[in-house]
Scaffold this motif. Structure first.
Motif, PDB file in Angstrom:
ATOM      1  N   ASP A 128      -4.140   2.035  -2.797  1.00  0.00           N
ATOM      2  CA  ASP A 128      -3.525   3.418  -2.904  1.00  0.00           C
ATOM      3  C   ASP A 128      -4.696   4.284  -2.321  1.00  0.00           C
ATOM      4  O   ASP A 128      -5.729   3.932  -2.585  1.00  0.00           O
ATOM      5  N   GLY A 129      -4.253   5.314  -1.540  1.00  0.00           N
ATOM      6  CA  GLY A 129      -5.270   5.975  -1.028  1.00  0.00           C
ATOM      7  C   GLY A 129      -5.711   7.000  -1.779  1.00  0.00           C
ATOM      8  O   GLY A 129      -7.075   7.654  -1.371  1.00  0.00           O
ATOM      9  N   CYS A 130      -5.587   7.243  -2.981  1.00  0.00           N
ATOM     10  CA  CYS A 130      -6.282   8.055  -3.876  1.00  0.00           C
ATOM     11  C   CYS A 130      -5.738   7.743  -5.410  1.00  0.00           C
ATOM     12  O   CYS A 130      -4.902   7.088  -5.324  1.00  0.00           O
ATOM     13  N   SER A 131      -6.242   8.485  -6.193  1.00  0.00           N
ATOM     14  CA  SER A 131      -6.149   8.236  -7.513  1.00  0.00           C
ATOM     15  C   SER A 131      -4.506   8.614  -8.014  1.00  0.00           C
ATOM     16  O   SER A 131      -4.323   8.540  -9.176  1.00  0.00           O
ATOM     17  N   CYS A 153      -2.341   7.396  -6.708  1.00  0.00           N
ATOM     18  CA  CYS A 153      -1.871   5.898  -7.292  1.00  0.00           C
ATOM     19  C   CYS A 153      -0.206   5.782  -6.794  1.00  0.00           C
ATOM     20  O   CYS A 153       0.762   5.206  -7.846  1.00  0.00           O
ATOM     21  N   CYS A 154       0.230   6.121  -5.862  1.00  0.00           N
ATOM     22  CA  CYS A 154       1.774   6.192  -5.468  1.00  0.00           C
ATOM     23  C   CYS A 154       2.037   4.592  -5.169  1.00  0.00           C
ATOM     24  O   CYS A 154       3.517   4.382  -5.104  1.00  0.00           O
ATOM     25  N   VAL A 155       1.145   3.650  -4.758  1.00  0.00           N
ATOM     26  CA  VAL A 155       1.747   2.059  -4.875  1.00  0.00           C
ATOM     27  C   VAL A 155       1.590   1.521  -6.455  1.00  0.00           C
ATOM     28  O   VAL A 155       1.845   0.325  -6.358  1.00  0.00           O
ATOM     29  N   GLU A 203      -2.449  13.832   3.294  1.00  0.00           N
ATOM     30  CA  GLU A 203      -3.724  14.571   3.356  1.00  0.00           C
ATOM     31  C   GLU A 203      -4.666  14.080   2.268  1.00  0.00           C
ATOM     32  O   GLU A 203      -5.616  14.479   2.287  1.00  0.00           O
ATOM     33  N   PHE A 204      -4.204  13.335   1.452  1.00  0.00           N
ATOM     34  CA  PHE A 204      -4.851  13.051   0.223  1.00  0.00           C
ATOM     35  C   PHE A 204      -5.851  11.698   0.305  1.00  0.00           C
ATOM     36  O   PHE A 204      -6.763  11.149  -0.387  1.00  0.00           O
ATOM     37  N   ALA A 205      -5.264  10.931   1.399  1.00  0.00           N
ATOM     38  CA  ALA A 205      -5.806   9.608   1.614  1.00  0.00           C
ATOM     39  C   ALA A 205      -7.321   9.480   1.951  1.00  0.00           C
ATOM     40  O   ALA A 205      -7.918  10.102   2.820  1.00  0.00           O
ATOM     41  N   CYS A 206      -7.803   8.773   1.050  1.00  0.00           N
ATOM     42  CA  CYS A 206      -9.360   8.669   1.295  1.00  0.00           C
ATOM     43  C   CYS A 206      -9.738   7.391   2.122  1.00  0.00           C
ATOM     44  O   CYS A 206     -10.851   7.219   2.511  1.00  0.00           O
ATOM     45  N   CYS A 259       1.166  -1.390   0.055  1.00  0.00           N
ATOM     46  CA  CYS A 259      -0.044   0.012  -0.024  1.00  0.00           C
ATOM     47  C   CYS A 259       0.917   1.240  -0.016  1.00  0.00           C
ATOM     48  O   CYS A 259       2.153   1.127   0.212  1.00  0.00           O
ATOM     49  N   CYS A 260       0.092   2.424  -0.302  1.00  0.00           N
ATOM     50  CA  CYS A 260       0.850   3.689  -0.174  1.00  0.00           C
ATOM     51  C   CYS A 260       0.845   3.916   1.394  1.00  0.00           C
ATOM     52  O   CYS A 260       0.237   3.361   2.097  1.00  0.00           O
ATOM     53  N   LEU A 261       1.478   4.993   1.731  1.00  0.00           N
ATOM     54  CA  LEU A 261       1.416   5.430   3.283  1.00  0.00           C
ATOM     55  C   LEU A 261       0.157   5.692   3.768  1.00  0.00           C
ATOM     56  O   LEU A 261      -0.060   5.871   4.999  1.00  0.00           O
ATOM     57  N   GLY A 262      -0.505   6.271   2.833  1.00  0.00           N
ATOM     58  CA  GLY A 262      -2.168   6.674   3.209  1.00  0.00           C
ATOM     59  C   GLY A 262      -2.162   7.637   4.169  1.00  0.00           C
ATOM     60  O   GLY A 262      -1.456   8.649   4.264  1.00  0.00           O
ATOM     61  N   THR A 263      -3.401   7.658   5.047  1.00  0.00           N
ATOM     62  CA  THR A 263      -3.539   8.774   6.124  1.00  0.00           C
ATOM     63  C   THR A 263      -2.705   8.992   6.976  1.00  0.00           C
ATOM     64  O   THR A 263      -2.465   9.657   7.698  1.00  0.00           O
TER      65      THR A 263
HETATM   66  S1  SF4 Z   1      -1.815   7.455  -3.294  1.00  0.00           S
HETATM   67 FE1  SF4 Z   1      -2.751   9.271  -2.618  1.00  0.00          FE
HETATM   68  S2  SF4 Z   1      -3.326   8.897  -0.577  1.00  0.00           S
HETATM   69 FE2  SF4 Z   1      -1.460   7.424  -0.977  1.00  0.00          FE
HETATM   70  S3  SF4 Z   1       0.372   8.657  -0.645  1.00  0.00           S
HETATM   71 FE3  SF4 Z   1      -0.245   8.810  -2.707  1.00  0.00          FE
HETATM   72  S4  SF4 Z   1      -1.077  11.004  -2.718  1.00  0.00           S
HETATM   73 FE4  SF4 Z   1      -1.338  10.014  -0.829  1.00  0.00          FE
END
Ligand code: SF4
Ligand code: SRM
Ligand code: SRM
Ligand code: SRM
Ligand code: SRM
Ligand code: SF4
Ligand code: SF4
Ligand code: SF4
Ligand code: SF4
Ligand code: SF4
Ligand code: SF4
Ligand code: SF4
Lengths: 438, 381, 438, 381
Positions: free
Chosen positions: A219-222, A224-226, A184-187, A176-180
């Motif tokens: 991924d916490g948002c689009s 898509c950091c992972v 601040e973008f993590a949903c 996963c990405c680091l998320g919340t």
């Molecule tokens: S995918 Fe979105 S929520 Fe996850 S680290 Fe990247 S910017 Fe932040």
């Protein structure tokens, strides 16, 4: 003195980027010196021999690792990649050089204690070489002998409360990405979900029962950091359904040049003063924004939550409050029939522990279908292509919607089900011939 | 060496066995400022290349210094990171999805000493141990795979090509002068473990010779039907071969149909592909993953083949540099490489990057190839 | 009194659009009355029976024509479509109802004399029903009996100096837009080329020797008024290489609202005053235009000659002077494997009679290849897909260029030729095993 | 009837035979103003719907009045056109690529009388014989195919569906109020003789039942291997069937694999598909041919099936009208229907046109289907 001459790879020590050759040499030296008097369980000169075999590969332009090698730990069908050198006489230190995939903690935060403990084990029992991290996400412990596999496994489970990751035809280590935790973008809490799924499906992860590998990424948002949409059989990508939250004062501050756009990501070059029309409104893929009389308006209905405006003005715009995730299915690398991106399957679903709806309606029915119908070494994405996206919808009980497609089909070759067509398919040719002579 | 037992008893493998425990819970590793502010972050800013601040609604801040990691790391090197983290970051650190290392501190004063410390560390050979950068509109670490360090199927090396390329792109790692992020990825064979298929620039190891057949051993070492079935182009057929007076079961490969994917070798060790002159590198470009502005897209093959020129692959690195420079000079702010190529037209991409277009770049793989051809009179001379 | 009750199709007589039913009835009536005392060679009540069989089809929702029917004129393999009614007892007038395809003059200009002469023949020898024109471009004479086929053929060749068009596995009747005859956008004389090719390849047109049908169409510019790019195996589309000619005064007149944009094509609605920025510059697909200080500039190098700006301001902008055509290959309808658009093969070629380069380097090598390699009922487009676009390039001796593709391949599965790879493909496994143990 | 010989002698077919002469040379048919000004045209203008003027560099002008043709025309109707052309146009006229008729005059004064004359002519049933229109940003004639008038494979009628549709779209034929041209095309079966695959709106006849097999006759009437080979989905297999005590060679069709394309019927009359309830219409939308602004594109299936509701197909025509109205209200000037759908997103197209999206519209034909699915998180709720 180096065990092998390595004139070619030595050339990779210069230049600013961290040199893996220098690092490898430093480890070789450390093992040679053995200041702490360790009774290395893998040949002490393993790093020297790795340098040597690598140099030979540089000379030949070919790898010097033999094909495969079936080794592992008892009861697990994965987590270890067996590897043998094809010049064991010359490089006995790496004659057997297996890797172990250690399941990383979601999000890859570490305490130094954890790392140091792990390094101690690996210095003793392995080559002292690692990958932080493997492409799937694991901590890759690179190079040990067969007898050490069980020992390392015992140590990491007992001493480090940590398990191996996946390899083979099973669930692979989710990531996963680091998320919340820091974004601040993590949903949704990507780490929580990734951790939950990893544990929920330990059996699937360790005991190959699938037609081929299967990957989850979160991924916490689009943004898509992972990179979930490109490389996971099921990818979970955060999104929202309500309005983007707008701080009009902050918008003005951006317009006024008080805050650097895109959080300063472009600060290295002079791109001229910030132009909200051109940079934000004009780049919005749906044209759903307006900035007039100092007020920014977003037509939520038309917004596709592409993140651009939020990325450009993170202090003024924030993701909505009604959050969840979009689920895409079927991404994979190009072998065999070309790469696939994940296809949007579930436009929006709430993400709440214990994720029952996702497990029961999405993940498990998909696995059942795939285990039933999938051919040997057929990825989910390939099965969907072979049996149709409609089939995936049936299996998951999801109704077809225009959102599922980028565009409707341009060939009219619709396959109908017999029950959809009045009268069905059985017809009487003689009845027909009454009206239509031959 | 004396065998040191962990406690594991090979005779009773189930004794005291711990299995299926998964990884430790992630939040045990959080620095306190993360624990306190998780889910409360308001915004972030990149203060300078490699240095981020995230600001929480509680008023807390976390400063992150990102440093390049070459991923292939020794115990010694990891311990050095730990030493730094102990000294500056209360014993916490993290790794990014692209194999960089992030050191986090909870106040601005702590940034400068940490930065100094990181910048001061060099390997013996002269390279930096912890180059700061990789943020914003620049080039971050190259994700990559095993190559000649550990894998059996590579057509090139991974760590070496990456090192050579990152040296050439080092300025873009440490400044943020590009129109948008440029993500470079590396995979050493068509299995594409790095998922390089959606990268702004992809370095891909590629074989160009059909497999050899180790006739004498193949029937002993492989399940022939599996090898036959593995071939996506149906290039492999079962065959009987005369060998030293005996008739052996083997396979034959139709070289016209083979696309050197190595899938047969994955199934069968008696069909090696590697070849000094056959192997080398494909450059792909214009892919992306994020959904920002435009949708994710696949990278396209822009150079069909570059020979392996180890140890520093100069043709590869200068070609990549040329692409990055052309993009940097010509693209709009926020415009990813693939979006740029599509806006100016791929014919202009080749002009501007001074890359020769060859017939290899026209898709001829399966039916869908057609959709990449130009079905229009709209093109630029 | 009508021979058959036709309550259903009678309902197609109302409404403003010309009613084919009314027209058919008018012909039925004309034949019934036979004011000129013609000795109709096709049943006098053929139109009544067509009305009847059509009504029956409307009742059943099914066609009442039998499958196929192999009829024709001596020495020709096409030009006639045989057709028999599957209810000949009820509708003897249309028991045999074959069509003849008469090759239209290029561009479809006619003198009334020609039409009237043709109508006289067809009234006498056929049903008195026609299609002006068939979808390929022919004049379709709709419905006659078998013995009349040779008679009609004799009449049209002898009295009208005109030939049949194509059907079957041969070159089909070429067609074109009206080109330079009445259009200022035409980059070459489409009619001249269409006529030339029709005559040059009469043998190919009349004697099926191809694997399947083959179509030529000629469009004077990329507006494509004869839809060549969508439905011809080889389409020739006018274009130019130099600057679009700009009359700056006329541009100003457009901007000033003195000339209606797009030649008045949008005059039916009030779209507000003409906005050159939005309507022209903003719609230019390449963004290669500028209008500043009353001056319009076009960056020719970046222009893709899409015709938009010229269409909007025909009095100000004119096609360039260095004219020729783009050739696209392989368009076809969806049977069997989905529709295909023509793929750009020759970016620019001068169009000059006798078109030697085109015939010798493009058309004929393509035909040779297709006749050699094409399967039965395989269109050129399908052959290209099956054997690769590269193969088409080889056959025509054209060098691959980026213009040939919309985008380069995204799969890396490049097939190499043995001679391209140093050392070729024959290798010695024992030599390899010296360096790489099993 | 007494047979009237043309002069052809069936016993000596080659006697006096004229072949391979092709059509007459086109320029013999030009009106004088065309001959004089060919290649010299400077510009044109649409004076009102259906009326064009082209101005030459010689100063000459040609006025064109375009009128709707229903293509299927009787000798009587053609003669009436000739009468008009003789009266007003010195005996010249032409047909367009979309089956309209163009009357040309060389001066403005001649326009009005011609116009009056054309407008005054009506068929007995009340419909117009020569409706003026079809130019500019409107709807012109529907190109179409044979249907139940002449073909053996149609799944619907051509002339009837076209008449019903043109009646509904008549306003758009005679005014020019749309954002751009809307090209409606009709083909009565998948052979798509009208090449409707690139039309703004396509009306397509479609079978929905696998072929019947006329067991008793099939082996006599067809080359069975040809029928088997014709099937693009390999749904047909050779089979032996018991029929009235005899074993006959026949074929069997796997209905699960059949896509009702009728290709087998094209090859074999003993495999008819037509069925009252099975047959009907598919609506496709958003295709285009011109290279203007955007590249040519295929039409997409937007309604998977509408039953045949002859004689006036109300569901078909109201659906088309709804699409045209939604497009007309929402698209930008110059924006073709497909470009509009892509700009707003196909999900919005279905909303705005009030068409239900069904699973049939998702591509599942071959590998390339995948490229039409949504590989992005970008979509509208
Ligand atoms: S995918 Fe979105 S929520 Fe996850 S680290 Fe990247 S910017 Fe932040
Ligand atoms: C170690 C790792 C590369 C690395 O250096 O990081 C790796 C290494 C191998 N991969 Fe991979 N893959 C690794 C991540 C990936 C990824 C990326 C990801 O997971 O996000 C992909 C692309 C995504 C995907 O799954 O589609 C990937 C796609 C493949 C494939 C092609 C699968 C396909 O369906 O197309 C193969 C071929 C196979 O399985 O036979 C493969 C096979 C292999 C094998 C096992 C080689 C083989 O032929 O059996 C490699 C062993 C190398 C070695 O000697 O150590 N590996 N592999 C990665 C795993 C480390 C980890 O656990 O973290
Ligand atoms: C740390 C990391 C996540 C993690 O869990 O480790 C991360 C962190 C952030 N990403 Fe990312 N991204 C990270 C990998 C990615 C990836 C994955 C990849 O490259 O493999 C992508 C997809 C790239 C692609 O599309 O090809 C990615 C695409 C983005 C984007 C979209 C950029 C774009 O223009 O398309 C943003 C938005 C932005 O930069 O404004 C973003 C934004 C961010 C932000 C600003 C989010 C935030 O508010 O904190 C973070 C810092 C950005 C920076 O570095 O400039 N992040 N980001 C990853 C750092 C990798 C590294 O070491 O360099
Ligand atoms: C008469 C005409 C339709 C019309 O009403 O105008 C027509 C009628 C037939 N076409 Fe066509 N085609 C006609 C233009 C076309 C076009 C349009 C064009 O040429 O621009 C196409 C699409 C373009 C293309 O060629 O791809 C077309 C694509 C087909 C096909 C599918 C070919 C393919 O490769 O996909 C078939 C099937 C076949 O050949 O077996 C076909 C087959 C037929 C047959 C011969 C039926 C059959 O199964 O054998 C039809 C005979 C109808 C009849 O009873 O009169 N017709 N056909 C057109 C010829 C008139 C003329 O000569 O002017
Ligand atoms: C007469 C005809 C050619 C012929 O040889 O018969 C013709 C004639 C003209 N076309 Fe066309 N086009 C004719 C069929 C077509 C077709 C073919 C078709 O629809 O099957 C197309 C392609 C349509 C498509 O893209 O789907 C076509 C796409 C155009 C365009 C591009 C429109 C667009 O917005 O994409 C133009 C430019 C314009 O309208 O400004 C154009 C422009 C013109 C001009 C203005 C050219 C000129 O300078 O004279 C002519 C009058 C336009 C008008 O009617 O408003 N013509 N034109 C055809 C009349 C058909 C009819 O009876 O309605
Ligand atoms: S998120 Fe994207 S689509 Fe939505 S308003 Fe912002 S830029 Fe536009
Ligand atoms: S990309 Fe290929 S060669 Fe490289 S690690 Fe993966 S499987 Fe091995
Ligand atoms: S390399 Fe790939 S294409 Fe070639 S024979 Fe092996 S499996 Fe088949
Ligand atoms: S294709 Fe071009 S040249 Fe031909 S009629 Fe249409 S606009 Fe004129
Ligand atoms: S022809 Fe098209 S591309 Fe060229 S300048 Fe005009 S609008 Fe732009
Ligand atoms: S579309 Fe089909 S049914 Fe209609 S005329 Fe062509 S072949 Fe016949
Ligand atoms: S209708 Fe088409 S798909 Fe069905 S059996 Fe016949 S040829 Fe095959």
């Amino acid at each position: 003195m180096a065990k092998h001459e390595t004139p070619m790879i030595d050339q990779l020590e210069s230049g600013p980027w961290p040199s893996f050759v220098s690092d490898l040499k430093q480890e070789a030296e450390s093992r040679a010196k053995n200041v702490n008097g360790i009774d290395y369980q893998t040949p002490q000169n393993v790093c020297d021999d790795l340098l040597g075999v690598l140099e030979l590969s540089y000379k030949h332009g070919r790898t010097h690792w033999k094909h495969g090698g079936i080794v592992g730990v008892f009861g697990y069908g994965g987590g270890v990649i067996g590897r043998y050198c094809d010049q064991p006489e010359t490089f006995p230190g790496v004659a057997a050089f297996h890797t172990m995939r250690v399941n990383q903690p979601s999000g890859k935060y570490y305490t130094t204690k954890f790392l140091k403990d792990l390094m101690d084990i690996w210095e003793l029992r392995g080559s002292g070489l690692t990958n932080f991290h493997g492409a799937t996400g694991d901590i890759v412990l690179l190079g040990t002998t067969t007898p050490q596999l069980e020992e390392v496994f015992y140590d990491i489970t007992h001493k480090m409360d940590t398990d191996l990751g996946g390899s083979g035809s099973n669930l692979r280590t989710p990531s996963c990405c680091l998320g919340t935790s820091r974004c601040e973008f993590a949903c949704f809490d990507t780490q929580a979900m990734c951790h939950y799924m990893t544990n929920e499906y330990q059996d699937e992860l360790h005991r190959p029962a699938f037609p081929y590998k299967f990957k989850f990424k979160f991924d916490g948002c689009s943004n898509c950091c992972v990179a979930s949409i490109a490389r996971s059989d099921l990818s979970f990508i955060g999104t929202w359904r309500d309005d983007i939250r707008i701080d009009q004062e902050a918008v003005k501050a951006y317009v006024g040049g008080e805050i650097p756009p895109n959080a300063g990501a472009h600060a290295g070059r002079d791109w001229g003063p910030f132009d909200i029309q051109k940079e934000v409104i004009g780049n919005c893929p749906t044209n759903c924004m307006r900035y007039e009389n100092g007020k920014l308006e977003i037509n939520t209905k038309e917004c596709t939550r592409c993140m651009h405006c939020i990325n450009v003005m993170p202090r003024a715009l924030r993701i909505g409050n009604d959050r969840g995730a979009t689920i895409c299915a079927g991404a994979k690398a190009p072998i065999l029939d070309g790469a696939q991106m994940g296809t949007m399957l579930v436009p929006f679903i709430k993400i709440e522990e214990p994720y029952d709806e996702i497990k029961e309606n999405i993940i498990e029915p998909i696995w059942e279908w795939w285990m039933e119908e999938g051919k040997n070494r057929e990825r989910l994405g390939e099965l969907i292509r072979r049996q149709s996206f409609q089939k995936l919808l049936e299996v998951t009980g999801i109704k077809a919607m225009a959102q599922h497609v980028q565009e409707p089909r341009s060939n009219p070759y619709v396959f109908w089900k017999e029950e959809e067509v009045p009268g069905g398919w059985t017809r009487d040719i003689n009845e027909f011939r009454k009206y239509h002579q031959r | 060496m004396a065998f040191i037992s962990s406690g594991y008893n090979p005779k009773k493998p189930m004794e005291d066995r711990i299995t299926d425990i998964g990884p430790q819970k992630f939040d045990q590793f959080y620095p306190p400022v993360i624990t306190a502010n998780k889910g409360k972050w308001l915004y972030h800013e990149i203060l300078e290349p490699g240095i981020l601040v995230h600001v929480s609604e509680t008023g807390d801040e976390v400063y992150t210094i990102r440093v390049g990691g070459c991923r292939f790391m020794s115990v010694t090197h990891v311990r050095e990171m730990c030493e730094i983290a102990d000294k500056h970051c209360d014993g916490h650190l993290r790794f990014t999805t692209r194999n960089n290392i992030e050191f986090m501190v909870d106040s601005k004063e702590k940034v400068e000493p940490l930065k100094q410390d990181l910048a001061s560390r060099k390997f013996n050979g002269g390279s930096q141990k912890f180059p700061i950068g990789g943020t914003g509109a620049g080039i971050t670490n190259i994700v990559h795979t095993q190559g000649w360090i550990h894998c059996h199927t590579p057509a090139t090396d991974a760590s070496g090509t990456v090192k050579a390329t990152m040296d050439v792109l080092f300025d873009q790692f440490t400044d943020m002068k590009l129109p948008a992020k440029v993500r470079v990825s590396m995979a050493c064979c068509l299995n594409m473990c790095g998922a390089v298929h959606c990268s702004d620039i992809a370095i891909l190891g590629y074989h160009r010779k059909p497999p050899m057949i180790d006739t004498e051993y193949i029937d002993k070492m492989c399940e022939l039907p599996l090898a036959v079935a593995a071939c996506p182009t149906a290039a492999i057929k079962p065959a009987k071969v005369e060998f030293e007076g005996k008739t052996l079961k083997s396979v034959s490969v139709n070289p016209e149909r083979c696309m050197y994917c190595g899938n047969c070798y994955t199934m069968c060790p008696s069909m090696p592909l590697a070849d000094t002159e056959g192997d080398g590198i494909v450059i792909m470009a214009g892919g992306k993953i994020s959904n920002r502005i435009s949708m994710p897209k696949f990278s396209k093959v822009v150079v069909a083949f570059i020979p392996n020129e180890q140890p520093r692959w100069p043709t590869l690195t200068t070609t990549i540099k040329r692409i990055v420079d052309a993009y940097s000079n010509d693209a709009n702010k926020y415009e990813r490489m693939g979006d740029w190529a599509e806006r100016i037209g791929w014919e202009r991409f080749f002009d501007k990057c001074e890359i020769e277009f060859t017939h290899h770049l026209i898709d001829d793989f399966r039916d869908a190839a057609y959709y990449t051809w130009r079905q229009s009179t709209q093109f630029k001379f």
